[in-house]
Design an enzyme around this catalytic site. Sequence first.
Site, PDB file in Angstrom:
ATOM      1  CG  ASP A   1      29.943   5.300  27.272  1.00  0.00           C
ATOM      2  OD1 ASP A   1      28.895   5.651  27.829  1.00  0.00           O
ATOM      3  OD2 ASP A   1      30.383   4.130  27.275  1.00  0.00           O
TER       4      ASP A   1
ATOM      5  N   PRO B   1      36.718  13.797  23.854  1.00  0.00           N
ATOM      6  CG  PRO B   1      36.446  15.415  25.502  1.00  0.00           C
ATOM      7  CD  PRO B   1      37.508  14.654  24.752  1.00  0.00           C
ATOM      8  CB  SER B   2      32.879  15.911  20.439  1.00  0.00           C
ATOM      9  OG  SER B   2      32.281  16.662  21.456  1.00  0.00           O
ATOM     10  NE  ARG B   3      31.881   8.109  19.506  1.00  0.00           N
ATOM     11  CZ  ARG B   3      31.502   7.967  20.772  1.00  0.00           C
ATOM     12  NH1 ARG B   3      32.110   8.640  21.746  1.00  0.00           N
ATOM     13  NH2 ARG B   3      30.527   7.152  21.092  1.00  0.00           N
ATOM     14  CG  LEU B   4      37.885  16.351  17.235  1.00  0.00           C
ATOM     15  CD1 LEU B   4      37.152  15.963  15.957  1.00  0.00           C
ATOM     16  CD2 LEU B   4      37.623  17.810  17.578  1.00  0.00           C
TER      17      LEU B   4
END
Length: 211
Positions: free
Chosen positions: A8, A188-191
């Site tokens: 996710d 988003p993008s694990r940032l």
Amino acid sequence: MDSVTRHDDYAQGALTEDDLDPDPFVQFARWLGDAEAAQLPSPNAMVLTTTGETGPTSRTVLLKDLVDGRFEFVTNGRSRKGRALAADARVSLLFPWYGLERQVLVDGIATAAPAELSDRYWAGRPRGSQLAAWASDQSQPIPSRGALEERMREVEERFLGTAAVPRPPHWGAWLVQPSRVEFWQGRPSRLHDRLVFSRRDAGWRIERLQP
Ligand SMILES: Cc1cc2nc3c(=O)[nH]c(=O)nc-3n(C[C@H](O)[C@H](O)[C@H](O)COP(=O)(O)O)c2cc1C
């Protein structure tokens, strides 16, 4: 298993230094309010990890209140967690607000609350919960469900003519004074955003951590 390959992306929100209240308790109250408004299940449930006696061990308890910079919960002092707290007061609290892609992590020291505060929480409990607190020797083994219900019947009988069930001496409130409070918002993008308050003398230092 789908959950292993599932990935996710978190995109519901952001947490910037500009959004953050300089008081961690105001910030916490704001996020708890968001969790309530979003109708997350048990928004005041927190995972309490203790370190004493057996080493690290966790369980869920309910946050009763946040007063004067202390997170309050109630429990049985003779339970496994009660014994752990007596051996080592260091705890962590985790508020898992996954529905908002958020978590709050609190590290601190737990102390038993003054008797008056425990009395106040006790008085606010339904009679059934009060009787159960007498019937249950929390965290101790019992041979069967039937034996537990029998103990409840005995307690009901014992307090039959008693209007106000007294508070068991081992039941009460604990207060967690935090030394560190982390607010985590998935991005988003694990940032992700991670903003941490660490206690410094009279105030708090705020730092951003890498995700
Ligand atoms: C949603 C939820 C809320 C709970 N709230 C409390 C609570 O406020 N106090 C409590 O003693 N146990 C509560 N429990 C039960 C604890 O998780 C735990 O089983 C119990 O306190 C015994 O823990 P111990 O053996 O580690 O002492 C709750 C459990 C759940 C799932």
